[in-house]
Design an enzyme around this catalytic site. Structure first.
Site: not given
Length: 504
Positions: A262-264, A274
């Site tokens: 996940s992005k976190r 990213f």
RNA sequence: GCUCCAUUAGCAUAGUGGCUAGUGCACCUCACUUUCUAUGAGGAGACAAGGGUUCGAUUCCCUUAUGGAGUACCA
């Protein structure tokens, strides 16, 4: 002759493009190029409430950075546009109507509140509410209501959605290039909403209509879409269209623990998730591969091996080689854990391969940005530092002492290296250096080493303090190389400084 | 819960009905660099479990376990 391969990458502009999305784009790109086909980008922005400013530009820029641009898309254009679903809005309605006419879809007037209530009630009993064959006649829709009632509701402007009437009692065979044959009982499927109350299609309708209109031949997407495959196949059938071939890619998982990446995770564990840095409207910053100093080749090479392999032992692939070697049949079925260490290994490799002049130029730029001015020839020190560098910024990490004399000496090292007789020894070294006319690494080395052996001093007693005096830490290339590059004057001054430091 | 999908070492993976189960990252040792890296040479480490099928299963089938995804008028 088969038709020309056309694949599409269809991101939703709800934020920055996740690295998993980048991989999906990459696999699409490779597949298209391998077969001499087209790679299309289509923006799936049917959910206006989730639209994020700048996301679309980010996606395009990321693909450009990685050197995998689309042939057709909102920016590059093409003969199948527009390439934003919001701009195709007027198109979908007639297809929804077509399905109603053919009896494959129906109007549903149930409010969100009513459906939520049903879901809550079912959940309380430990059951799941499914809107399908088993209860559709008991709900508020054009199947349950009389024609007159439906007409009245429609005429009065009551809000409605259009739902797919999933066929009953059928075992539907499905084919996926990655997974092979599967089958599903249509009775477990629900009557998905195809057309929303706000006049926009849902993803399901829009994606089938657009893929058909854009003559997409292969749909390559993430595994999260696998459960929707049956619906999509059924939709093609209802329209009487040929379905493209499907390939569902395994998910990318977090490096440790459970769950998908996940992005976190990234900034929590110290690696980017990213491609490019992303700043949210709230001021949060998510790091990107580009800004962290990764080369696009390294990111691509790392990414392609997550879920795919060539079946040979070759690991380093240029983009051209990837295009030649790529094969969807060799894509794995299970989720891949993301390994940031391996990424660094690729990055190290590609940095070594990089043109030295280019690397020097980048390092010069880095120095300039840092405000470092120097008389030292940067092109001489880059080759010396490069093999231990993974990123351009590591050159600074490894060699900042070339530009700034040490102001302190590493504590642990100085305890080991700076002994009582050290000042005396270093003083002798100074005298020795002063006497060397040809101040090159080899000459200095010969002189100093010769002096050490003839005086029977012991290498450690000289080399360690010398390095510490010049560098400040126990790191860096060969001490004689360093001395030579610094020049006699600077080298002597640094040693004097160390001597003075010890005398205090 | 239900549906679908998966399971080779810490991680990414190769591979086969019968071989010492191969490779890369990470790890350990040694060499080199009298440092640290990098590099080179070695080393340790795996077929989730249980049943079948078979002369023989890591490989084929079933069950269990574990993991994942989906289960929205989101994509």
């Amino acid at each position: 002759m088969t038709q020309k391969v056309r694949v599409r990458f269809a991101p939703s502009p709800t934020g920055p493009l996740h690295i998993g999305g980048v991989r999906t784009a990459l696999f699409n790109y490779l597949f298209a190029k391998k077969h001499g086909g087209d790679f299309i980008i289509r923006i799936e922005d049917t959910d206006q409430t989730r639209y994020v400013d700048g996301a679309e530009e980010y996606i395009i820029e990321a693909l450009n950075w990685l050197n995998i641009p689309a042939n057709e898309g909102p920016v590059s254009g093409g003969n199948y546009g527009p390439y934003r679903q919001s701009e195709r809005k007027d198109l979908y309605r007639k297809y929804a109507d077509q399905l109603i006419e053919s009896g494959n879809a129906y109007y549903a007037f149930d409010t969100s509140e009513a459906l939520d209530a049903h879901r809550k009630n079912h959940e309380a009993e430990g059951k799941t509410f499914i809107y399908n064959w088993h209860n559709r006649l008991k709900l508020d829709n054009s199947l349950a209501l009389s024609e007159a009632e439906v007409k009245a509701k429609l005429d009065s402007g009551e809000e409605y959605v259009i739902r797919f009437k999933t066929p009953q009692d059928e075992t539907l065979p499905l084919t996926d290039i990655v997974r092979g044959a599967m089958k599903i009982d249509t009775n477990v499927l629900d009557d998905k909403v195809l057309f929303k109350g706000d006049g926009m299609p849902t993803y399901h309708l829009a994606n089938i209509v657009d893929d058909h209109l854009m003559e997409i031949t292969h749909v390559i997407r993430g595994e999260e879409w696998l459960p929707s495959l049956a619906l999509h196949v059924l939709l093609y059938r209802a329209f009487g269209w040929d379905a493209p071939q499907f390939a569902h890619l395994p998910l990318l998982m977090k490096p440790v623990g459970k769950g998908k990446l996940s992005k976190r995770d990234g900034d929590k564990m110290g690696f980017p998730v990213f491609p490019l840095e992303w700043k949210t409207a709230e001021g949060d910053v998510f790091s990107g591969y580009r800004e962290d100093g990764y080369l696009p080749e390294a990111v691509l090479n790392m990414l392609v091996f997550l879920g795919w392999n060539p079946g040979t032992e070759q690991e380093i692939f240029s983009l051209e080689e990837l295009v030649a070697a790529f094969d969807l049949a060799r894509v794995n079925k299970s989720g891949a854990k993301f390994d940031p260490e391996k990424t660094k290994w690729f990055q190290h490799h590609y940095l070594q391969e990089m043109d030295e002049g280019m690397l020097t130029a980048q390092f010069k730029k880095f120095l300039k940005d840092k405000g470092v001015t120097t008389a030292v020839d940067v092109s001489v020190i880059v080759p010396l530092l490069k093999e231990r560098a993974t990123f351009v910024q590591d050159l600074w990490e490894q060699g900042s002492f070339f530009f700034e004399a040490p102001s302190t000496y590493d504590e642990k090292a100085s305890k080991k290296a700076f002994k009582e007789d050290t000042p005396e020894i270093l003083q002798k070294v100074i005298e020795l250096l002063q006497g060397i006319e040809d101040f090159t690494a080899t000459t200095i080395s010969d002189e100093v080493k010769g002096w050490i052996t003839s005086n029977d001093i012991g290498f450690g007693k000289v080399m360690m303090p010398l390095r510490l005096a010049l560098v400040g830490e126990m790191k860096g290339p060969d001490v004689f190389e360093i001395s030579s590059i610094l020049g006699k004057k600077e080298a002597v001054s640094r040693i004097e400084k160390a001597v003075n430091f010890m005398k205090q």
